[in-house]
Enzyme design. Structure first.
Site, PDB file in Angstrom:
ATOM      1  N   HIS A 232       0.810  -1.217   0.000  1.00 56.36           N
ATOM      2  CA  HIS A 232       0.000   0.000   0.000  1.00 56.36           C
ATOM      3  C   HIS A 232       0.852   1.280   0.000  1.00 56.36           C
ATOM      4  CE1 HIS A 232      -3.491  -2.520   0.985  1.00 56.36           C
ATOM      5  NE2 HIS A 232      -2.800  -3.051   1.974  1.00 56.36           N
TER       6      HIS A 232
HETATM    7  O1  RIB Z   1      -4.994   0.001   4.757  1.00 53.30           O
HETATM    8  C1  RIB Z   1      -3.604  -0.010   4.513  1.00 53.30           C
HETATM    9  C2  RIB Z   1      -2.896   0.983   5.382  1.00 53.30           C
HETATM   10  O2  RIB Z   1      -3.074   0.635   6.743  1.00 53.30           O
HETATM   11  C3  RIB Z   1      -1.370   1.004   5.163  1.00 53.30           C
HETATM   12  O3  RIB Z   1      -0.896   2.304   5.378  1.00 53.30           O
HETATM   13  C4  RIB Z   1      -0.851   0.095   6.237  1.00 53.30           C
HETATM   14  O4  RIB Z   1       0.479   0.436   6.649  1.00 53.30           O
HETATM   15  C5  RIB Z   1      -1.809   0.384   7.353  1.00 53.30           C
HETATM   16  O5  RIB Z   1      -1.380   1.571   7.992  1.00 53.30           O
END
Ligand code: RIB
Ligand code: CA
Length: 303
Positions: A232
């Site tokens: 992500h």
């Molecule tokens: O939903 C994904 C996010 O949530 C990313 O930033 C991961 O590191 C968590 O913080």
């Protein structure tokens, strides 16, 4: 080379994003927030990453709670430490300060970016202290929200869901805002084949990434029956350092803070014919996943 401040809650994908940021940008500073793990853990992890990278980037700790109350965590995914499964090198790094909000307000030059990889509490507190701040930076790029499915709930993504009041303040702030939501980040995934490309690289960063991917892949196998894991947070860094890898559209987006089923949802107006609200967010819809992986692996030492 763009300059940026990275606000984060390491977290394995935050950690990879910090490596990518230090390879392709001038990182002015790192601020931490409670999210994947409590603030003490995310700050410890950010300091570990600075030591692993061998850089002197200052780390400032920030909010330990969400605006509306205790901060939820995602330790089922990232482990109780926030970086489960990784070898921790010895180091003597300490925080440069505990006023992340003050650093966010005072440090940036007009062409600096703010890249937010966790709950948006620090950014919301900066806006509360000085609403004009958002116009004194080049822009804000976030990993958060979704123009499609959620992860914590059917419709809410963790970073927004963890502090919806903060997210609403950022989305309504007038900032030049780029949103890398789950609809985008689910296109960018690590896999065992990616890990194999790293295994023969003799570097601490590659070894860290192998341990991180192995840990995340095992968690994903438990949760969804597949070992592939979305990367992500690097997407929000790449949106600044390699914008050519992403396709975006301007959309009207706001954050739901009261819905029983929808609290924490980024509500994206995707109607083609009638848009009554101003398009306030640059929403990322497509990523060149192969190109982004090549760029990410190059930062980890894969030639
Ligand atoms: O939903 C994904 C996010 O949530 C990313 O930033 C991961 O590191 C968590 O913080
Ligand atoms: Ca994160």
């Amino acid at each position: 080379m763009p300059r940026m401040i990275v606000d984060c809650d390491p977290g394995h994908d935050d950690a990879i994003a910090l490596i990518v940021a230090h390879e392709y940008a001038e990182v002015v500073g790192v601020t931490t927030v409670a999210g994947n793990a409590p603030l003490s853990a995310t700050t410890t992890n950010a300091l570990l990453m600075m030591a692993l990278l061998g850089v002197d980037t200052p780390v400032y700790s920030g909010a330990s709670e969400a605006l509306a109350g205790p901060a939820p965590h995602a330790q089922a995914v990232h482990g109780s430490s926030g970086l489960g499964g990784v070898t921790r090198m010895e180091h003597d790094r300490t925080v440069a300060g505990t006023d992340a909000v003050g650093f966010l307000l005072d440090a940036p030059r007009p062409d600096d970016w703010i890249v937010a990889l966790g709950p948006l509490t620090n950014l919301a507190l900066a806006i509360e202290r000085d609403p004009g701040w958002v116009r004194r930076v080049a822009g804000i790029s976030i990993m958060g929200g979704s123009a499609g499915v959620g992860n914590v709930t059917r419709v809410a993504e963790f970073n927004i869901w963890a502090d919806p009041e903060a997210a609403a303040r950022v989305f309504r702030s007038g900032a030049d805002l780029t949103m890398c939501g789950l609809n985008l980040t689910h296109q960018f995934r690590s896999s065992d084949a990616v890990t194999e490309r790293l295994r023969n690289v003799d570097s601490p960063l590659a070894a860290f990434a192998v341990e991180s991917f192995d840990y995340l892949h095992a968690r994903m196998a438990e949760f969804i029956g597949s070992r592939d894991a979305a990367l992500h947070d690097p997407c929000a860094v790449l949106a600044v350092t390699h914008p050519e890898l992403l396709e975006t559209e301007m959309r009207a987006v706001d954050v739901e803070t009261t819905g029983t089923l929808t609290r924490g949802m980024t509500v994206v107006d995707q109607r083609v014919t009638r848009r009554r609200d101003p398009n306030n967010v640059r929403v990322a819809y497509r990523i060149d996943a192969a190109g982004a992986m090549d760029v990410t692996l190059a930062a980890l030492g894969v030639s």
